[in-house]
Design a protein around this motif. Structure first.
Motif, PDB file in Angstrom:
ATOM      1  N   GLU A  12       0.876  -1.249  -0.013  1.00  0.00           N
ATOM      2  CA  GLU A  12       0.019   0.101  -0.097  1.00  0.00           C
ATOM      3  C   GLU A  12       0.966   1.345   0.028  1.00  0.00           C
ATOM      4  O   GLU A  12       0.670   2.322  -0.841  1.00  0.00           O
ATOM      5  CB  GLU A  12      -0.832   0.147   1.245  1.00  0.00           C
ATOM      6  CG  GLU A  12      -1.919  -1.230   1.319  1.00  0.00           C
ATOM      7  CD  GLU A  12      -2.563  -1.033   2.458  1.00  0.00           C
ATOM      8  OE1 GLU A  12      -2.534  -0.244   3.243  1.00  0.00           O
ATOM      9  OE2 GLU A  12      -3.603  -1.965   2.577  1.00  0.00           O
ATOM     10  N   TRP A  13       1.864   1.413   0.954  1.00  0.00           N
ATOM     11  CA  TRP A  13       2.952   2.698   0.855  1.00  0.00           C
ATOM     12  C   TRP A  13       3.721   2.647  -0.167  1.00  0.00           C
ATOM     13  O   TRP A  13       3.768   3.693  -0.887  1.00  0.00           O
ATOM     14  CB  TRP A  13       3.639   2.355   2.023  1.00  0.00           C
ATOM     15  CG  TRP A  13       2.912   2.381   3.360  1.00  0.00           C
ATOM     16  CD1 TRP A  13       2.015   3.256   3.862  1.00  0.00           C
ATOM     17  CD2 TRP A  13       3.250   1.744   4.612  1.00  0.00           C
ATOM     18  NE1 TRP A  13       1.659   3.139   5.139  1.00  0.00           N
ATOM     19  CE2 TRP A  13       2.532   2.234   5.820  1.00  0.00           C
ATOM     20  CE3 TRP A  13       4.234   0.716   4.856  1.00  0.00           C
ATOM     21  CZ2 TRP A  13       2.352   1.573   6.801  1.00  0.00           C
ATOM     22  CZ3 TRP A  13       4.047   0.024   6.295  1.00  0.00           C
ATOM     23  CH2 TRP A  13       3.410   0.588   7.237  1.00  0.00           C
ATOM     24  N   ARG A  14       4.020   1.346  -0.998  1.00  0.00           N
ATOM     25  CA  ARG A  14       4.605   1.520  -2.425  1.00  0.00           C
ATOM     26  C   ARG A  14       3.807   2.182  -3.256  1.00  0.00           C
ATOM     27  O   ARG A  14       4.188   3.140  -4.046  1.00  0.00           O
ATOM     28  CB  ARG A  14       5.139   0.328  -2.700  1.00  0.00           C
ATOM     29  CG  ARG A  14       5.833   0.301  -4.007  1.00  0.00           C
ATOM     30  CD  ARG A  14       6.269  -1.280  -4.380  1.00  0.00           C
ATOM     31  NE  ARG A  14       5.319  -2.181  -4.428  1.00  0.00           N
ATOM     32  CZ  ARG A  14       4.437  -2.253  -5.509  1.00  0.00           C
ATOM     33  NH1 ARG A  14       4.553  -1.451  -6.524  1.00  0.00           N
ATOM     34  NH2 ARG A  14       3.543  -3.381  -5.619  1.00  0.00           N
ATOM     35  N   LEU A  19       5.407   4.151  -6.869  1.00  0.00           N
ATOM     36  CA  LEU A  19       6.625   3.367  -7.008  1.00  0.00           C
ATOM     37  C   LEU A  19       6.178   1.947  -7.707  1.00  0.00           C
ATOM     38  O   LEU A  19       5.198   1.297  -6.854  1.00  0.00           O
ATOM     39  CB  LEU A  19       7.695   2.894  -6.008  1.00  0.00           C
ATOM     40  CG  LEU A  19       8.131   4.607  -5.564  1.00  0.00           C
ATOM     41  CD1 LEU A  19       9.054   4.337  -4.150  1.00  0.00           C
ATOM     42  CD2 LEU A  19       9.142   5.035  -6.520  1.00  0.00           C
ATOM     43  N   THR A  20       6.989   1.382  -8.652  1.00  0.00           N
ATOM     44  CA  THR A  20       6.744   0.018  -9.132  1.00  0.00           C
ATOM     45  C   THR A  20       7.707  -0.853  -7.973  1.00  0.00           C
ATOM     46  O   THR A  20       8.516  -0.372  -7.503  1.00  0.00           O
ATOM     47  CB  THR A  20       7.039  -0.203 -10.229  1.00  0.00           C
ATOM     48  OG1 THR A  20       8.813   0.124 -10.697  1.00  0.00           O
ATOM     49  CG2 THR A  20       6.309   0.694 -11.365  1.00  0.00           C
ATOM     50  N   GLN A  21       7.576  -1.983  -8.039  1.00  0.00           N
ATOM     51  CA  GLN A  21       8.499  -2.921  -7.379  1.00  0.00           C
ATOM     52  C   GLN A  21       9.851  -2.793  -7.872  1.00  0.00           C
ATOM     53  O   GLN A  21      10.821  -2.827  -6.739  1.00  0.00           O
ATOM     54  CB  GLN A  21       7.950  -4.581  -7.610  1.00  0.00           C
ATOM     55  CG  GLN A  21       6.704  -4.791  -6.640  1.00  0.00           C
ATOM     56  CD  GLN A  21       6.227  -6.212  -6.940  1.00  0.00           C
ATOM     57  OE1 GLN A  21       6.689  -6.844  -7.867  1.00  0.00           O
ATOM     58  NE2 GLN A  21       5.611  -6.915  -5.734  1.00  0.00           N
ATOM     59  N   LEU A  57      10.240   4.537   1.449  1.00  0.00           N
ATOM     60  CA  LEU A  57       8.964   4.916   1.485  1.00  0.00           C
ATOM     61  C   LEU A  57       8.564   6.058   2.150  1.00  0.00           C
ATOM     62  O   LEU A  57       7.453   6.407   2.245  1.00  0.00           O
ATOM     63  CB  LEU A  57       8.102   3.575   1.754  1.00  0.00           C
ATOM     64  CG  LEU A  57       8.148   2.478   0.958  1.00  0.00           C
ATOM     65  CD1 LEU A  57       7.253   1.513   1.456  1.00  0.00           C
ATOM     66  CD2 LEU A  57       7.790   2.850  -0.465  1.00  0.00           C
ATOM     67  N   GLU A  58       9.609   6.625   3.086  1.00  0.00           N
ATOM     68  CA  GLU A  58       9.271   7.755   3.773  1.00  0.00           C
ATOM     69  C   GLU A  58       8.525   7.535   4.929  1.00  0.00           C
ATOM     70  O   GLU A  58       7.427   8.205   5.100  1.00  0.00           O
ATOM     71  CB  GLU A  58       9.226   8.947   3.347  1.00  0.00           C
ATOM     72  CG  GLU A  58      10.359   9.262   2.310  1.00  0.00           C
ATOM     73  CD  GLU A  58       9.991  10.712   1.644  1.00  0.00           C
ATOM     74  OE1 GLU A  58       8.805  11.028   1.547  1.00  0.00           O
ATOM     75  OE2 GLU A  58      10.968  10.994   0.851  1.00  0.00           O
TER      76      GLU A  58
END
Length: 273
Positions: A12-14, A19-21, A57-58
């Motif tokens: 979820e955060w990504r 961002l992609t994996q 991801l901060e």
């Protein structure tokens, strides 16, 4: 937070960060398969892996239930990184040049009447400087990780190499020298000195990852084989693999940041918010 909830939150955060994996793993210096398995809840990542992901991801994080635990992020200084990079490059040069050194030393051991090539002396000097720079990279790593055994053993290996090179050059034209006895002493002493160095790598694997455990295990195996002398040919094979892995380790600490844990804790106590 346990799996699979942890993996779902990371996913979820990504996505929230857009961002992609592939983009996430590039920033975290882990492989795609690892993040896929983490997000799928198939594996519970190490704490330092979670920390690296959370930084990208901060996302704020804190430890619950371990008030005395202290998480230290180690960001190696530019100087330390230069030492690691220099050590890795020197290790590569040493790796290839040492092939010639081992060949001529082995031939000299079998026949003291050998006419050595003109480049024997320069090869020894190159080995002297490159091996010193290579091992000094691990001395700096030991200093950064507070590993006294890695520091001391690295110094002993550097000093031993200086002595070996000096003795090799000094005995170069002394055909009365008993090279077999000298060779045995050289090989066995190197094996004994490799033992504490390998232990040092093993002891810091909890801080820097299992690849250091693998390297330490290989180093210990090579050390044991060298110390027997009769198995030194097998030891050379193991040492070759060890050197390749050790060079990789220096490149890895040059390119990544690591997180050292003052106390151990379980991932189930890691609360991410």
């Amino acid at each position: 937070m346990k799996q699979p909830e942890l993996g779902q939150k990371i996913q979820e955060w990504r996505k929230a960060k857009g961002l992609t994996q592939e983009e996430l793993v590039e920033k975290c210096n882990i492989n795609v398969r690892t993040i896929q398995r983490i997000e799928a809840g198939e594996v519970t990542p190490r704490s330092f892996t979670i920390k690296a992901i959370m930084e990208v991801l901060e996302v704020k994080q804190e430890l619950e239930g371990f008030p005395e635990s202290k998480l230290d992020e180690v960001q190696f200084s530019p100087l330390s990184k230069k030492i690691f990079l220099g050590g890795a490059i020197a290790g590569i040069i040493y790796f290839f040049v040492s092939i010639f050194e081992f060949y001529w030393d082995g031939t000299l051991y079998l026949s003291s009447n050998l006419d050595l090539p003109a480049f024997y002396f320069p090869v020894k000097l190159i080995v002297l400087f490159t091996y010193t720079a290579y091992i000094f990279g691990f001395f700096e790593l030991g200093r950064q990780t507070d590993s006294r055994i890695l520091q001391v053993s690295a110094v002993l290996l550097m000093l031993a190499n200086i002595v070996y090179i000096f003795m090799d050059i000094m005995f170069l034209d002394m055909f009365a020298t008993d090279y077999k006895l000298y060779g045995i002493a050289k090989v066995v002493s190197f094996g004994l000195l490799m033992m504490p160095f390998s232990i040092g790598l093993i002891l810091i694997h909890n801080k820097l990852g299992t690849v250091f455990l693998a390297a330490g295990g290989l180093g210990m195996l090579a050390a044991i084989l060298f110390s027997t002398f009769i198995l030194s040919m097998f030891a050379l094979i193991v040492l070759t693999v060890f050197d390749v892995l050790a060079i990789y380790l220096l490149f890895s600490v040059y390119s990544q940041r690591f997180f050292l844990y003052k106390t151990k804790f379980d991932n189930s106590n890691l609360i991410l918010s």
